[in-house]
Structure formats: C-alpha cells, structure tokens
Design a protein around this motif. Sequence first.
Motif, mmCIF file in Angstrom:
data_model
loop_
_atom_site.group_PDB
_atom_site.id
_atom_site.type_symbol
_atom_site.label_atom_id
_atom_site.label_comp_id
_atom_site.label_asym_id
_atom_site.label_seq_id
_atom_site.Cartn_x
_atom_site.Cartn_y
_atom_site.Cartn_z
ATOM 1 N N ARG A 41 0.844 -1.195 0.000
ATOM 2 C CA ARG A 41 0.000 0.000 0.000
ATOM 3 C C ARG A 41 0.877 1.242 0.000
ATOM 4 O O ARG A 41 1.688 1.442 0.891
ATOM 5 N N LYS A 44 -3.826 5.645 0.357
ATOM 6 C CA LYS A 44 -5.178 5.192 0.665
ATOM 7 C C LYS A 44 -5.798 4.388 -0.489
ATOM 8 O O LYS A 44 -6.499 3.415 -0.265
ATOM 9 N N ARG A 45 -5.497 4.787 -1.723
ATOM 10 C CA ARG A 45 -6.094 4.132 -2.887
ATOM 11 C C ARG A 45 -5.054 3.637 -3.879
ATOM 12 O O ARG A 45 -5.361 3.388 -5.039
ATOM 13 N N THR A 46 -3.824 3.495 -3.434
ATOM 14 C CA THR A 46 -2.755 3.088 -4.337
ATOM 15 C C THR A 46 -2.091 1.817 -3.831
ATOM 16 O O THR A 46 -1.603 1.766 -2.706
ATOM 17 N N ALA A 47 -2.091 0.798 -4.682
ATOM 18 C CA ALA A 47 -1.447 -0.475 -4.360
ATOM 19 C C ALA A 47 -0.478 -0.819 -5.475
ATOM 20 O O ALA A 47 -0.748 -0.562 -6.649
#
Length: 75
Positions: A41, A44-47
């Motif tokens: 991670r 918050k919205r990035t993997a």
Amino acid sequence: MQDVYGDSQLLRLPEVLKVLRIGRTAFYEGIKLGIYPKPIRMGKRTAVWLHGELKDVIKQAIAERSGSTRGEYAP
C-alpha cells in the motif's frame, strides 16, 4: 517475453495483470488463496506489487508443472 522491468520495479494493477496474463477477479482470488503476493500500500487508494515477486510466482508455477522444486526450468 522480454523483461522490461527490474525485480524491484513497482507495478500497478494493470501492469500486474499483463505480466501474469490473468484477469482482475482471478488475481484477487489468488491473493486470498495465497497464490499471489499481497499488495504494497502506497496510499489510501494506491497499491503496487514488486515485479520480482511476480516473477517468483511464475517460476514456482513452472517448477510445479515440471516436477522441480528449485524454481528452475527442468525439461
């Protein structure tokens, strides 16, 4: 297939799916089953995933198919 990524290269999901040549649903199911590595991670919205870990998964699949346990091609 030419290796355009280094082992420490961070790949986003679309790139991962191209490397593994599978669909999104199958990939996430494989993560749940422990077949594929969990994401790193970055926000918050990035993997992201390490290219080297994905290559290891492919090598392991080849080894299992060919009966080798060392992760090397064995004809």
